[in-house]
Motif scaffolding. Sequence first.
Motif, PDB file in Angstrom:
ATOM      1  N   LYS A  87       0.839  -1.197   0.000  1.00  0.00           N
ATOM      2  CA  LYS A  87       0.000   0.000   0.000  1.00  0.00           C
ATOM      3  C   LYS A  87       0.873   1.245   0.000  1.00  0.00           C
ATOM      4  O   LYS A  87       0.612   2.204  -0.756  1.00  0.00           O
ATOM      5  CB  LYS A  87      -0.927   0.001   1.215  1.00  0.00           C
ATOM      6  N   TRP A  88       1.908   1.261   0.832  1.00  0.00           N
ATOM      7  CA  TRP A  88       2.807   2.403   0.907  1.00  0.00           C
ATOM      8  C   TRP A  88       3.472   2.647  -0.441  1.00  0.00           C
ATOM      9  O   TRP A  88       3.574   3.792  -0.903  1.00  0.00           O
ATOM     10  CB  TRP A  88       3.864   2.158   1.978  1.00  0.00           C
ATOM     11  N   LEU A  89       3.934   1.600  -1.087  1.00  0.00           N
ATOM     12  CA  LEU A  89       4.588   1.747  -2.394  1.00  0.00           C
ATOM     13  C   LEU A  89       3.631   2.316  -3.428  1.00  0.00           C
ATOM     14  O   LEU A  89       4.014   3.150  -4.271  1.00  0.00           O
ATOM     15  CB  LEU A  89       5.145   0.397  -2.861  1.00  0.00           C
ATOM     16  N   ASN A  90       2.376   1.892  -3.371  1.00  0.00           N
ATOM     17  CA  ASN A  90       1.379   2.411  -4.312  1.00  0.00           C
ATOM     18  C   ASN A  90       1.132   3.899  -4.075  1.00  0.00           C
ATOM     19  O   ASN A  90       1.068   4.692  -5.026  1.00  0.00           O
ATOM     20  CB  ASN A  90       0.070   1.633  -4.179  1.00  0.00           C
ATOM     21  N   VAL A  91       0.977   4.259  -2.792  1.00  0.00           N
ATOM     22  CA  VAL A  91       0.743   5.663  -2.478  1.00  0.00           C
ATOM     23  C   VAL A  91       1.947   6.499  -2.875  1.00  0.00           C
ATOM     24  O   VAL A  91       1.810   7.602  -3.431  1.00  0.00           O
ATOM     25  CB  VAL A  91       0.429   5.830  -0.978  1.00  0.00           C
ATOM     26  N   ARG A  92       3.130   5.973  -2.621  1.00  0.00           N
ATOM     27  CA  ARG A  92       4.363   6.705  -2.968  1.00  0.00           C
ATOM     28  C   ARG A  92       4.456   6.943  -4.469  1.00  0.00           C
ATOM     29  O   ARG A  92       4.819   8.045  -4.922  1.00  0.00           O
ATOM     30  CB  ARG A  92       5.590   5.915  -2.477  1.00  0.00           C
ATOM     31  N   SER A  93       4.124   5.934  -5.255  1.00  0.00           N
ATOM     32  CA  SER A  93       4.218   6.085  -6.710  1.00  0.00           C
ATOM     33  C   SER A  93       3.198   7.088  -7.237  1.00  0.00           C
ATOM     34  O   SER A  93       3.436   7.760  -8.248  1.00  0.00           O
ATOM     35  CB  SER A  93       4.018   4.730  -7.390  1.00  0.00           C
ATOM     36  N   GLU A  94       2.071   7.206  -6.545  1.00  0.00           N
ATOM     37  CA  GLU A  94       1.024   8.141  -6.966  1.00  0.00           C
ATOM     38  C   GLU A  94       1.262   9.552  -6.432  1.00  0.00           C
ATOM     39  O   GLU A  94       0.592  10.503  -6.876  1.00  0.00           O
ATOM     40  CB  GLU A  94      -0.337   7.645  -6.485  1.00  0.00           C
ATOM     41  N   ASN A  95       2.197   9.686  -5.499  1.00  0.00           N
ATOM     42  CA  ASN A  95       2.460  10.990  -4.880  1.00  0.00           C
ATOM     43  C   ASN A  95       3.960  11.266  -4.830  1.00  0.00           C
ATOM     44  O   ASN A  95       4.579  11.276  -3.757  1.00  0.00           O
ATOM     45  CB  ASN A  95       1.865  11.037  -3.471  1.00  0.00           C
ATOM     46  N   PRO A  96       4.584  11.498  -5.976  1.00  0.00           N
ATOM     47  CA  PRO A  96       6.006  11.852  -5.969  1.00  0.00           C
ATOM     48  C   PRO A  96       6.196  13.232  -5.351  1.00  0.00           C
ATOM     49  O   PRO A  96       5.224  14.002  -5.205  1.00  0.00           O
ATOM     50  CB  PRO A  96       6.360  11.863  -7.459  1.00  0.00           C
ATOM     51  N   PRO A  97       7.423  13.593  -4.979  1.00  0.00           N
ATOM     52  CA  PRO A  97       7.661  14.922  -4.423  1.00  0.00           C
ATOM     53  C   PRO A  97       7.155  16.013  -5.362  1.00  0.00           C
ATOM     54  O   PRO A  97       7.236  15.895  -6.586  1.00  0.00           O
ATOM     55  CB  PRO A  97       9.184  14.970  -4.275  1.00  0.00           C
ATOM     56  N   VAL A  98       6.591  17.059  -4.764  1.00  0.00           N
ATOM     57  CA  VAL A  98       5.977  18.132  -5.545  1.00  0.00           C
ATOM     58  C   VAL A  98       6.567  19.471  -5.118  1.00  0.00           C
ATOM     59  O   VAL A  98       6.946  19.659  -3.959  1.00  0.00           O
ATOM     60  CB  VAL A  98       4.440  18.109  -5.358  1.00  0.00           C
ATOM     61  N   GLU A  99       6.679  20.384  -6.058  1.00  0.00           N
ATOM     62  CA  GLU A  99       7.286  21.694  -5.826  1.00  0.00           C
ATOM     63  C   GLU A  99       6.194  22.753  -5.658  1.00  0.00           C
ATOM     64  O   GLU A  99       5.298  22.877  -6.499  1.00  0.00           O
ATOM     65  CB  GLU A  99       8.185  22.049  -7.007  1.00  0.00           C
ATOM     66  N   HIS A 100       6.255  23.488  -4.547  1.00  0.00           N
ATOM     67  CA  HIS A 100       5.311  24.577  -4.287  1.00  0.00           C
ATOM     68  C   HIS A 100       6.075  25.860  -3.978  1.00  0.00           C
ATOM     69  O   HIS A 100       7.216  25.812  -3.493  1.00  0.00           O
ATOM     70  CB  HIS A 100       4.421  24.257  -3.079  1.00  0.00           C
ATOM     71  N   PRO A 101       5.458  27.025  -4.216  1.00  0.00           N
ATOM     72  CA  PRO A 101       6.108  28.283  -3.817  1.00  0.00           C
ATOM     73  C   PRO A 101       6.264  28.363  -2.306  1.00  0.00           C
ATOM     74  O   PRO A 101       5.418  27.880  -1.555  1.00  0.00           O
ATOM     75  CB  PRO A 101       5.145  29.355  -4.341  1.00  0.00           C
ATOM     76  N   VAL A 102       7.365  28.954  -1.861  1.00  0.00           N
ATOM     77  CA  VAL A 102       7.588  29.139  -0.428  1.00  0.00           C
ATOM     78  C   VAL A 102       6.597  30.141   0.147  1.00  0.00           C
ATOM     79  O   VAL A 102       6.133  29.992   1.283  1.00  0.00           O
ATOM     80  CB  VAL A 102       9.045  29.575  -0.170  1.00  0.00           C
ATOM     81  N   ILE A 103       6.251  31.144  -0.623  1.00  0.00           N
ATOM     82  CA  ILE A 103       5.226  32.110  -0.231  1.00  0.00           C
ATOM     83  C   ILE A 103       4.019  31.907  -1.140  1.00  0.00           C
ATOM     84  O   ILE A 103       4.132  31.959  -2.363  1.00  0.00           O
ATOM     85  CB  ILE A 103       5.731  33.560  -0.343  1.00  0.00           C
ATOM     86  N   ARG A 104       2.865  31.677  -0.516  1.00  0.00           N
ATOM     87  CA  ARG A 104       1.642  31.390  -1.260  1.00  0.00           C
ATOM     88  C   ARG A 104       0.689  32.585  -1.191  1.00  0.00           C
ATOM     89  O   ARG A 104       0.555  33.217  -0.140  1.00  0.00           O
ATOM     90  CB  ARG A 104       0.956  30.154  -0.677  1.00  0.00           C
ATOM     91  N   ILE A 105       0.011  32.841  -2.303  1.00  0.00           N
ATOM     92  CA  ILE A 105      -1.034  33.857  -2.347  1.00  0.00           C
ATOM     93  C   ILE A 105      -2.381  33.174  -2.183  1.00  0.00           C
ATOM     94  O   ILE A 105      -2.722  32.257  -2.937  1.00  0.00           O
ATOM     95  CB  ILE A 105      -0.976  34.646  -3.668  1.00  0.00           C
ATOM     96  N   HIS A 106      -3.147  33.625  -1.197  1.00  0.00           N
ATOM     97  CA  HIS A 106      -4.448  33.013  -0.921  1.00  0.00           C
ATOM     98  C   HIS A 106      -5.380  33.266  -2.101  1.00  0.00           C
ATOM     99  O   HIS A 106      -5.550  34.414  -2.535  1.00  0.00           O
ATOM    100  CB  HIS A 106      -5.033  33.609   0.357  1.00  0.00           C
ATOM    101  N   PRO A 107      -6.020  32.212  -2.631  1.00  0.00           N
ATOM    102  CA  PRO A 107      -6.839  32.394  -3.833  1.00  0.00           C
ATOM    103  C   PRO A 107      -8.092  33.225  -3.622  1.00  0.00           C
ATOM    104  O   PRO A 107      -8.640  33.757  -4.595  1.00  0.00           O
ATOM    105  CB  PRO A 107      -7.194  30.958  -4.235  1.00  0.00           C
ATOM    106  N   ASP A 108      -8.558  33.364  -2.388  1.00  0.00           N
ATOM    107  CA  ASP A 108      -9.786  34.114  -2.127  1.00  0.00           C
ATOM    108  C   ASP A 108      -9.539  35.532  -1.647  1.00  0.00           C
ATOM    109  O   ASP A 108     -10.352  36.428  -1.899  1.00  0.00           O
ATOM    110  CB  ASP A 108     -10.645  33.381  -1.089  1.00  0.00           C
ATOM    111  N   THR A 109      -8.443  35.763  -0.930  1.00  0.00           N
ATOM    112  CA  THR A 109      -8.205  37.069  -0.315  1.00  0.00           C
ATOM    113  C   THR A 109      -7.003  37.809  -0.882  1.00  0.00           C
ATOM    114  O   THR A 109      -6.876  39.017  -0.664  1.00  0.00           O
ATOM    115  CB  THR A 109      -7.982  36.917   1.202  1.00  0.00           C
ATOM    116  N   GLY A 110      -6.097  37.107  -1.558  1.00  0.00           N
ATOM    117  CA  GLY A 110      -4.864  37.726  -2.023  1.00  0.00           C
ATOM    118  C   GLY A 110      -3.811  37.859  -0.942  1.00  0.00           C
ATOM    119  O   GLY A 110      -2.697  38.342  -1.201  1.00  0.00           O
ATOM    120  N   GLU A 111      -4.113  37.421   0.278  1.00  0.00           N
ATOM    121  CA  GLU A 111      -3.172  37.498   1.400  1.00  0.00           C
ATOM    122  C   GLU A 111      -2.004  36.546   1.162  1.00  0.00           C
ATOM    123  O   GLU A 111      -2.176  35.449   0.634  1.00  0.00           O
ATOM    124  CB  GLU A 111      -3.920  37.113   2.670  1.00  0.00           C
ATOM    125  N   ARG A 112      -0.822  36.956   1.559  1.00  0.00           N
ATOM    126  CA  ARG A 112       0.369  36.120   1.402  1.00  0.00           C
ATOM    127  C   ARG A 112       0.675  35.396   2.717  1.00  0.00           C
ATOM    128  O   ARG A 112       0.495  35.948   3.805  1.00  0.00           O
ATOM    129  CB  ARG A 112       1.563  36.960   0.959  1.00  0.00           C
TER     130      ARG A 112
END
Length: 308
Positions: A198-223
């Motif tokens: 199960k762990w191997l399956n989940v791992r293969s479906e969820n490889p490491p992902v890149e996100h911005p360090v600072i996020r802009i809120h989609p509803d308010t524009g707040e950082r």
Amino acid sequence: MTHAQPQLNSRQSSAIPLLSQPLLHEKESLEITRLSPALGAIVHDIDLSQSLPDKTIVELKDILCRDKVIFFRNQNISPIEQRNFAQKFGELHIHPVFPTVENVPEVIVLDTLHNDLKDNALWHADVTFSETPPLGAVLAARHLPPSGGDTLWTSTAAAYNALSPEMKAHLENLTALHDFTRSFPLSRFGRDNKEKQKWLNVRSENPPVEHPVIRIHPDTGERSIFVNEGFTTEICGLEPEESNALLQFIFQHIKKPEFSIRWTWQSGDIAFWDNRSTQHYAVDDYRPHRRIMQRVTIMGDKPVGPRN
């Protein structure tokens, strides 16, 4: 069983006017008590087991965006009703690891008798190893220890606002990797062949992902700061020593008490938080007593940063 109310000073002990940034809509009819300048509000006299009118859902969305974590007391709510309430705010997530309520797969069960919950006893945002991390989550207290088991939340928007202009500008140019295995290592979640597969399956479906360090809120524009101890492994493009030093600075900064609140659970409590602009920490101080919580997670969108 009886638990102490969260500690509030005299200015916060009753419903007070809302003094932070304005709501997205003009009129608010719900009675609330704000818990701190940074985040947190109790919504009074509402029954989440009922089908709420659209106007109330809109108000709750506004309060969530502003106060980031909302609490409801004395809720007699079933897992199905909990799911139905959460569904008003978006499509629901099915967790790839945690067990769920029978016939209600959207409701995960966090039971210390059966689950390894060490990944909750650190500052984290939920499921940021996903390309589209959750919008938020609705958590219900089902069985509480005699004492302990509090949960803390921190505002990553308040933490961002407290940074120097120079540090803000630096972080806004960066991205970071988020990895499923940081909180769900094979050593703890692959104890037999079935779990390992199960762990191997989940791992293969969820490889490491890149996100911005600072996020802009989609509803308010707040950082807000969008890295967390639970899933963030490195700052992209930096040498390992630089990445580790910067992450440690951010992790320690986010923990400052002026950005956070601590909630002492009572039977019938519900918490609803914005996963895009908060992190939380489930205090693991009640062993050998048992604690059971049930969570419904609302799917979100792909994080966008200032440089996207």
